[in-house]
Write a protein that holds these residues in place. Structure first.
Motif, PDB file in Angstrom:
ATOM      1  N   ALA A   1       0.830  -1.204   0.000  1.00 31.49           N
ATOM      2  CA  ALA A   1       0.000   0.000   0.000  1.00 31.49           C
ATOM      3  C   ALA A   1       0.861   1.249   0.000  1.00 31.49           C
ATOM      4  O   ALA A   1       1.999   1.249   0.474  1.00 31.49           O
ATOM      5  CB  ALA A   1      -0.921   0.013   1.220  1.00 31.49           C
ATOM      6  N   GLU A   2       0.287   2.312  -0.545  1.00 32.33           N
ATOM      7  CA  GLU A   2       0.871   3.645  -0.422  1.00 32.33           C
ATOM      8  C   GLU A   2       0.247   4.318   0.795  1.00 32.33           C
ATOM      9  O   GLU A   2      -0.873   3.988   1.198  1.00 32.33           O
ATOM     10  CB  GLU A   2       0.595   4.460  -1.682  1.00 32.33           C
ATOM     11  CG  GLU A   2       1.239   3.881  -2.932  1.00 32.33           C
ATOM     12  CD  GLU A   2       0.868   4.653  -4.196  1.00 32.33           C
ATOM     13  OE1 GLU A   2       0.181   5.695  -4.070  1.00 32.33           O
ATOM     14  OE2 GLU A   2       1.253   4.215  -5.284  1.00 32.33           O
ATOM     15  N   PHE A   3       0.974   5.267   1.372  1.00 31.51           N
ATOM     16  CA  PHE A   3       0.457   5.945   2.555  1.00 31.51           C
ATOM     17  C   PHE A   3       0.912   7.394   2.550  1.00 31.51           C
ATOM     18  O   PHE A   3       1.838   7.776   1.840  1.00 31.51           O
ATOM     19  CB  PHE A   3       0.936   5.236   3.829  1.00 31.51           C
ATOM     20  CG  PHE A   3       2.432   5.179   3.982  1.00 31.51           C
ATOM     21  CD1 PHE A   3       3.120   6.179   4.659  1.00 31.51           C
ATOM     22  CD2 PHE A   3       3.164   4.139   3.424  1.00 31.51           C
ATOM     23  CE1 PHE A   3       4.501   6.137   4.786  1.00 31.51           C
ATOM     24  CE2 PHE A   3       4.551   4.086   3.547  1.00 31.51           C
ATOM     25  CZ  PHE A   3       5.217   5.093   4.230  1.00 31.51           C
ATOM     26  N   ARG A   4       0.253   8.196   3.363  1.00 30.62           N
ATOM     27  CA  ARG A   4       0.619   9.600   3.475  1.00 30.62           C
ATOM     28  C   ARG A   4       1.056   9.896   4.903  1.00 30.62           C
ATOM     29  O   ARG A   4       0.573   9.282   5.858  1.00 30.62           O
ATOM     30  CB  ARG A   4      -0.539  10.510   3.079  1.00 30.62           C
ATOM     31  CG  ARG A   4      -1.754  10.398   3.979  1.00 30.62           C
ATOM     32  CD  ARG A   4      -2.861  11.356   3.556  1.00 30.62           C
ATOM     33  NE  ARG A   4      -4.022  11.242   4.440  1.00 30.62           N
ATOM     34  CZ  ARG A   4      -4.132  11.849   5.607  1.00 30.62           C
ATOM     35  NH1 ARG A   4      -3.149  12.621   6.055  1.00 30.62           N
ATOM     36  NH2 ARG A   4      -5.220  11.710   6.346  1.00 30.62           N
TER      37      ARG A   4
ATOM     38  N   ARG B   1       5.025   7.238  -1.059  1.00 32.55           N
ATOM     39  CA  ARG B   1       5.696   6.294  -0.166  1.00 32.55           C
ATOM     40  C   ARG B   1       4.885   5.009  -0.101  1.00 32.55           C
ATOM     41  O   ARG B   1       3.644   5.063  -0.013  1.00 32.55           O
ATOM     42  CB  ARG B   1       5.835   6.891   1.233  1.00 32.55           C
ATOM     43  CG  ARG B   1       6.580   8.216   1.269  1.00 32.55           C
ATOM     44  CD  ARG B   1       6.430   8.884   2.635  1.00 32.55           C
ATOM     45  NE  ARG B   1       7.213  10.102   2.743  1.00 32.55           N
ATOM     46  CZ  ARG B   1       6.788  11.304   2.373  1.00 32.55           C
ATOM     47  NH1 ARG B   1       5.573  11.440   1.848  1.00 32.55           N
ATOM     48  NH2 ARG B   1       7.550  12.371   2.510  1.00 32.55           N
ATOM     49  N   SER B   2       5.566   3.875  -0.115  1.00 32.44           N
ATOM     50  CA  SER B   2       4.834   2.614  -0.041  1.00 32.44           C
ATOM     51  C   SER B   2       5.667   1.539   0.641  1.00 32.44           C
ATOM     52  O   SER B   2       6.909   1.562   0.599  1.00 32.44           O
ATOM     53  CB  SER B   2       4.410   2.131  -1.427  1.00 32.44           C
ATOM     54  OG  SER B   2       5.540   1.748  -2.202  1.00 32.44           O
ATOM     55  N   PHE B   3       4.968   0.610   1.296  1.00 36.72           N
ATOM     56  CA  PHE B   3       5.576  -0.582   1.876  1.00 36.72           C
ATOM     57  C   PHE B   3       4.861  -1.806   1.324  1.00 36.72           C
ATOM     58  O   PHE B   3       3.641  -1.779   1.107  1.00 36.72           O
ATOM     59  CB  PHE B   3       5.429  -0.615   3.402  1.00 36.72           C
ATOM     60  CG  PHE B   3       6.117   0.511   4.138  1.00 36.72           C
ATOM     61  CD1 PHE B   3       7.296   1.065   3.662  1.00 36.72           C
ATOM     62  CD2 PHE B   3       5.575   0.998   5.314  1.00 36.72           C
ATOM     63  CE1 PHE B   3       7.929   2.092   4.346  1.00 36.72           C
ATOM     64  CE2 PHE B   3       6.194   2.029   6.011  1.00 36.72           C
ATOM     65  CZ  PHE B   3       7.368   2.571   5.534  1.00 36.72           C
TER      66      PHE B   3
ATOM     67  N   ARG C   1      -9.043   1.995   5.670  1.00 32.55           N
ATOM     68  CA  ARG C   1      -8.897   2.334   7.075  1.00 32.55           C
ATOM     69  C   ARG C   1      -7.585   1.785   7.641  1.00 32.55           C
ATOM     70  O   ARG C   1      -7.351   1.857   8.833  1.00 32.55           O
ATOM     71  CB  ARG C   1     -10.084   1.783   7.870  1.00 32.55           C
ATOM     72  CG  ARG C   1     -11.411   2.428   7.482  1.00 32.55           C
ATOM     73  CD  ARG C   1     -12.560   1.912   8.324  1.00 32.55           C
ATOM     74  NE  ARG C   1     -12.717   0.469   8.190  1.00 32.55           N
ATOM     75  CZ  ARG C   1     -13.898  -0.151   8.248  1.00 32.55           C
ATOM     76  NH1 ARG C   1     -14.992   0.555   8.428  1.00 32.55           N
ATOM     77  NH2 ARG C   1     -13.968  -1.459   8.140  1.00 32.55           N
ATOM     78  N   ASP C   2      -6.745   1.224   6.759  1.00 30.77           N
ATOM     79  CA  ASP C   2      -5.461   0.691   7.204  1.00 30.77           C
ATOM     80  C   ASP C   2      -4.489   1.829   7.504  1.00 30.77           C
ATOM     81  O   ASP C   2      -4.629   2.945   7.000  1.00 30.77           O
ATOM     82  CB  ASP C   2      -4.867  -0.223   6.141  1.00 30.77           C
ATOM     83  CG  ASP C   2      -5.706  -1.475   5.908  1.00 30.77           C
ATOM     84  OD1 ASP C   2      -6.694  -1.666   6.652  1.00 30.77           O
ATOM     85  OD2 ASP C   2      -5.380  -2.237   4.990  1.00 30.77           O
TER      86      ASP C   2
ATOM     87  N   GLY D   1      -4.252   0.827  -1.729  1.00 32.86           N
ATOM     88  CA  GLY D   1      -3.816  -0.528  -1.403  1.00 32.86           C
ATOM     89  C   GLY D   1      -4.368  -0.958  -0.058  1.00 32.86           C
ATOM     90  O   GLY D   1      -5.233  -0.300   0.528  1.00 32.86           O
ATOM     91  N   ALA D   2      -3.861  -2.080   0.441  1.00 34.05           N
ATOM     92  CA  ALA D   2      -4.373  -2.610   1.700  1.00 34.05           C
ATOM     93  C   ALA D   2      -3.397  -3.632   2.279  1.00 34.05           C
ATOM     94  O   ALA D   2      -2.569  -4.205   1.562  1.00 34.05           O
ATOM     95  CB  ALA D   2      -5.737  -3.270   1.486  1.00 34.05           C
ATOM     96  N   TYR D   3      -3.536  -3.838   3.590  1.00 33.47           N
ATOM     97  CA  TYR D   3      -2.744  -4.847   4.289  1.00 33.47           C
ATOM     98  C   TYR D   3      -3.679  -5.830   4.994  1.00 33.47           C
ATOM     99  O   TYR D   3      -4.802  -5.472   5.368  1.00 33.47           O
ATOM    100  CB  TYR D   3      -1.844  -4.198   5.340  1.00 33.47           C
ATOM    101  CG  TYR D   3      -0.810  -3.271   4.759  1.00 33.47           C
ATOM    102  CD1 TYR D   3       0.201  -3.744   3.936  1.00 33.47           C
ATOM    103  CD2 TYR D   3      -0.844  -1.907   5.031  1.00 33.47           C
ATOM    104  CE1 TYR D   3       1.150  -2.896   3.390  1.00 33.47           C
ATOM    105  CE2 TYR D   3       0.102  -1.046   4.494  1.00 33.47           C
ATOM    106  CZ  TYR D   3       1.097  -1.543   3.679  1.00 33.47           C
ATOM    107  OH  TYR D   3       2.025  -0.705   3.140  1.00 33.47           O
ATOM    108  N   ARG D   4      -3.167  -7.034   5.168  1.00 27.46           N
ATOM    109  CA  ARG D   4      -3.924  -8.021   5.934  1.00 27.46           C
ATOM    110  C   ARG D   4      -3.069  -8.519   7.090  1.00 27.46           C
ATOM    111  O   ARG D   4      -1.947  -9.012   6.866  1.00 27.46           O
ATOM    112  CB  ARG D   4      -4.347  -9.208   5.066  1.00 27.46           C
ATOM    113  CG  ARG D   4      -5.183 -10.214   5.862  1.00 27.46           C
ATOM    114  CD  ARG D   4      -5.451 -11.493   5.127  1.00 27.46           C
ATOM    115  NE  ARG D   4      -6.224 -12.413   5.957  1.00 27.46           N
ATOM    116  CZ  ARG D   4      -6.370 -13.706   5.713  1.00 27.46           C
ATOM    117  NH1 ARG D   4      -5.781 -14.237   4.656  1.00 27.46           N
ATOM    118  NH2 ARG D   4      -7.076 -14.467   6.515  1.00 27.46           N
TER     119      ARG D   4
END
Length: 201
Positions: free
Chosen positions: A36-39, A49-51, A146-147, A186-189
């Motif tokens: 996912a990308e994040f701010r 930025r992404s992880f 909501r991640d 994107g999203a994480y689990r």
């Protein structure tokens, strides 16, 4: 009636296996997957930025000095970091090997030792970095995720202040700040599993 009872009994068996945290193949282990990308909530820029995480618990698999059994938080897998700098118009990347993972329902903290950094990137090779993940659940197309994620090298987050200024603090296994950055794409689990008991014998 007999069919209904049989179905109910089968459901009870399945439910019991799920509630116990075990499957026919063995115990369920924790994991963190996804990209996912994040701010950053405290920075207003055009950087991207992404992880990406592919981390899996492997309890008691990494013996360390003084603990020949390894630790309940032992883990394996990979972490990929990407940061596009709008100011420099360049993307820096890094990859690392996961060495620790601990979870709670919907949340995880993990660390990875960096093995590779792209040209011009930070001096991270051989260093351990910390990450945190909040799996907000319910991600649907067209709706904001909501991640959230957090990371140990964020400005002002993992810093020790001295009379001479501030210096980066070392990161121990499974050390990371709370997941303070909202995911924008994107999203994480996070798959939670309680840490297993210490081995006996």
């Amino acid at each position: 009636m007999a069919v209904v009872i049989a179905v109910a009994a089968s459901a009870a068996v399945v439910t019991g296996a799920t509630a116990s945290g075990k499957s026919p193949e063995g115990p369920v282990h924790a994991s963190v997957t996804g990209s996912a990308e994040f701010r950053l909530p405290y920075v207003n820029d055009a950087d991207i930025r992404s992880f990406a995480f592919d981390a899996h618990a492997a309890p008691y698999s990494r013996p360390v000095p003084g603990v020949s059994t390894g630790l309940p938080t032992d883990a394996y897998g990979t972490v990929a970091v990407s940061h596009y700098s709008a100011e420099q118009d360049i993307t820096y990347t890094a990859e690392g090997k996961v060495d620790c993972l601990v979870t709670a329902p919907g949340n995880a903290t993990l660390t990875a030792v960096i093995t590779e950094v792209s040209a011009g990137g930070p001096d991270w090779v051989g260093k351990r970095l910390g990450f945190s993940v909040h799996d907000g659940g319910g991600d649907k197309p067209g709706k904001m995720s909501r991640d959230r994620v957090g990371f140990s090298w964020a400005d002002g987050v993992n810093t020790t202040y001295t009379d001479e200024g501030d210096v980066a603090s070392p990161v121990g296994p499974c050390m990371a700040p709370a997941a303070f950055s909202p995911v924008s794409k994107g999203a994480y689990r996070v798959r939670h599993a309680d840490l297993p008991l210490w081995p006996t014998g």
